[in-house]
Design an enzyme around this catalytic site. Structure first.
Site, short mmCIF file in Angstrom:
data_model
loop_
_atom_site.label_atom_id
_atom_site.label_comp_id
_atom_site.label_asym_id
_atom_site.label_seq_id
_atom_site.Cartn_x
_atom_site.Cartn_y
_atom_site.Cartn_z
N TYR A 158 72.42 73.82 12.57
CA TYR A 158 72.05 72.97 13.70
C TYR A 158 70.84 73.57 14.40
O TYR A 158 70.82 74.78 14.68
CB TYR A 158 73.22 72.89 14.69
CG TYR A 158 72.94 72.04 15.91
CD1 TYR A 158 72.79 70.65 15.80
CD2 TYR A 158 72.84 72.61 17.18
CE1 TYR A 158 72.55 69.87 16.93
CE2 TYR A 158 72.60 71.83 18.31
CZ TYR A 158 72.46 70.46 18.17
OH TYR A 158 72.22 69.69 19.29
N ASP A 164 65.63 80.38 13.57
CA ASP A 164 66.19 79.78 14.77
C ASP A 164 67.21 80.77 15.33
O ASP A 164 68.35 80.84 14.87
CB ASP A 164 66.83 78.43 14.45
CG ASP A 164 67.38 77.76 15.70
OD1 ASP A 164 67.35 78.40 16.78
OD2 ASP A 164 67.85 76.61 15.61
N LYS A 211 69.62 79.83 25.01
CA LYS A 211 70.91 80.42 25.41
C LYS A 211 70.78 81.73 26.20
O LYS A 211 70.49 81.67 27.38
CB LYS A 211 71.82 80.52 24.18
CG LYS A 211 72.08 79.09 23.65
CD LYS A 211 73.04 78.94 22.52
CE LYS A 211 73.29 77.44 22.30
NZ LYS A 211 73.19 76.98 20.94
C1 PLP Z 1 72.36 75.65 20.64
C2 PLP Z 1 71.40 75.69 19.53
C3 PLP Z 1 70.22 74.93 19.55
C4 PLP Z 1 69.93 73.91 20.62
O1 PLP Z 1 69.78 74.46 21.88
P1 PLP Z 1 69.96 73.49 23.17
O2 PLP Z 1 69.62 74.38 24.32
O3 PLP Z 1 71.38 73.04 23.14
O4 PLP Z 1 69.01 72.37 23.00
C5 PLP Z 1 69.31 75.11 18.54
N1 PLP Z 1 69.54 75.98 17.54
C6 PLP Z 1 70.66 76.73 17.48
C7 PLP Z 1 70.84 77.70 16.37
C8 PLP Z 1 71.63 76.59 18.47
O5 PLP Z 1 72.75 77.30 18.38
#
Ligand code: PLP
Length: 433
Positions: free
Chosen positions: A146, A241, A269
């Site tokens: 994701y 990511d 995060k």
């Molecule tokens: C949570 C997450 C996102 C998206 O971040 P948001 O602040 O919710 O838009 C993208 N990549 C990874 C790996 C994530 O865990």
């Protein structure tokens, strides 16, 4: 004793009238486990308190940011101090410079960085930048990874999408679909095949270096480096990511832990200490293409806003100064994983436990979980029962089999034992069903 969630039920009844599904992000709903989501009114340290005054040990940590526990005093104090000087100026601040310097210091592959407001914004911008830099259109992503809800990523997207059974959202145009190539995680041959059949067309390969979004899934030995080599050879930008893993698996994220130098990194995060923040960064030569120093346009009214920067700075400074936090998290993670494995074996259940540092998942399947296909062999109905058994015993898990759990530094040995006891009792009661 956990009371019946009467106030949460009342709040949810109202919520669904005005908010789609009653929640502002699908992962918060209890759709895949059944029941009513708990409405949380406050949190402190390792605990969440709901609207019925039930207290739970929190294993979500706001989906990652609360690595030091809730309402961590240095972060709280930094925010209190910052709000006295107004919340946003729409003009540069020295805090943004300090933040950028700190990130480049913690993550050497990041030579320049742009702040945004969410992980989604970070990954969307990084892909646009990769396309601008390479002059190519296609990207490779992995099934079950994701990367936020940008159009290009909502293809085999894992987590929320996976739980809800809508891996391919409507509203994504055929041309977007055409430009997103997907490969199974931990599969090198599949990536090679994609690269060979799309020579000179692939701008970027984006990956969760440790996956959190199909449950916790680790990269096979040498996998991340093998992908690095392919990307270098083919002129493809390698994007880590690290929205989830950044500052969690090591001060310098998964790239430090596995010794890999990606071209671009996306963050979120933890970097906001609980405030809405994201960032993308990487090699100077690439980042200089971003406006206003270059032609790739990306902007944000509230980007780098002083309250979010203050929270994030307090968080990152603490983590930098206290690397022993990572040792403690590692120890707790291993202790819980070993305890779960022992419990599962004792009960004659063949379930699988994946863990790295402070991330872990108990998969309700005897299969080794290495990718999306093996993750999906999990018995989600059984997980739903386990989730509610844990909740009833005062432990708040992510309401989906396909999410990693996150430990905070506030989970000490005593709480770890409480979690293990709750899990053992729950599994034992499920076995009797
Ligand atoms: C949570 C997450 C996102 C998206 O971040 P948001 O602040 O919710 O838009 C993208 N990549 C990874 C790996 C994530 O865990």
């Amino acid at each position: 004793m956990i009371r019946k969630p009467k106030n949460s039920e009342k709040a949810f009844e109202e919520a669904v009238k005005y908010i789609p599904g009653g929640v502002n992000s699908p992962v918060r709903a209890f759709k895949s486990v059944g029941g009513t989501p708990r409405f949380i009114k406050r949190a402190k340290g390792a605990y969440l308190t709901d609207e019925d005054n039930n207290r739970y040990i929190d294993l979500i940590g706001s989906w990652g940011p609360m690595i030091l526990g809730h309402a961590f005093a240095p972060v709280e104090n930094a925010v209190r101090k910052a709000i006295r000087s107004s919340f946003s100026f729409g003009a540069p601040t020295v805090k943004e410079v300090e933040m950028a310097r700190l990130i480049t210091d913690l993550m050497p592959s990041v030579e320049m960085v742009r702040m945004v407001n969410s992980g989604t914004e970070a990954t969307m911008s990084a892909i646009r930048l990769a396309r601008a830099y390479t002059g190519r259109n296609k990207i490779i992503k992995f099934e079950g990874c994701y990367h936020g809800h940008g159009d290009a990523f909502l293809i085999s997207a894992g987590s929320g999408a996976l739980s809800l059974g809508v891996p391919d959202s409507p509203g994504i145009t055929p041309s977007t679909l055409q430009d997103t190539l997907t490969a199974p995680y931990n599969n090198l041959e599949a990536v090679k095949a994609l690269v060979n059949s799309h020579k000179g067309q692939i701008a970027a390969l984006i990956i969760e270096p440790v996956v959190g979004n199909m449950g916790c899934v680790l990269p096979a030995d040498g996998y991340l480096q093998a992908l690095r080599d392919i990307c270098t050879q083919e002129g493809i930008l390698y994007i880590f990511d690290e929205v989830m893993t950044g500052f969690r698996l090591a001060p310098g994220g998964a790239q430090e832990r596995f010794g890999i130098q990606p071209d671009l990194t996306t963050l979120g995060k933890i970097i906001g200490g609980g405030m809405p923040v994201g960032a993308y960064g990487g090699k100077k030569e690439i980042m200089q293409m971003v406006a206003p120093s270059g032609p790739m346009y990306q902007a944000g009214t509230l980007s780098g806003n002083p309250i979010a920067m203050s929270a994030g700075l307090a968080m990152l400074k603490h983590l930098k100064k206290h690397p022993e936090v990572y040792e403690q998290l590692e120890e707790t993670g291993q202790y819980i994983a070993e305890g779960l494995r022992k419990s599962v074996a004792e009960l004659g259940l063949g379930y699988t436990v994946n863990q790295v540092g402070s991330m872990y998942s108990l998969f309700f399947t005897p299969e080794k979980v290495i990718d999306y296909t093996t993750a999906k062999t999990a018995d989600t109905a059984k997980f739903g029962k386990y989730f509610h058994g844990m909740l009833q015993r005062g432990v708040y898990l992510a309401p989906s089999q396909f999410e990693s759990l996150f430990l905070s530094a506030k989970i000490d040995r005593k709480l770890a034992n409480k979690i293990l006891r709750a899990s053992h009792d729950t599994l034992a009661s499920l076995a009797e069903d």
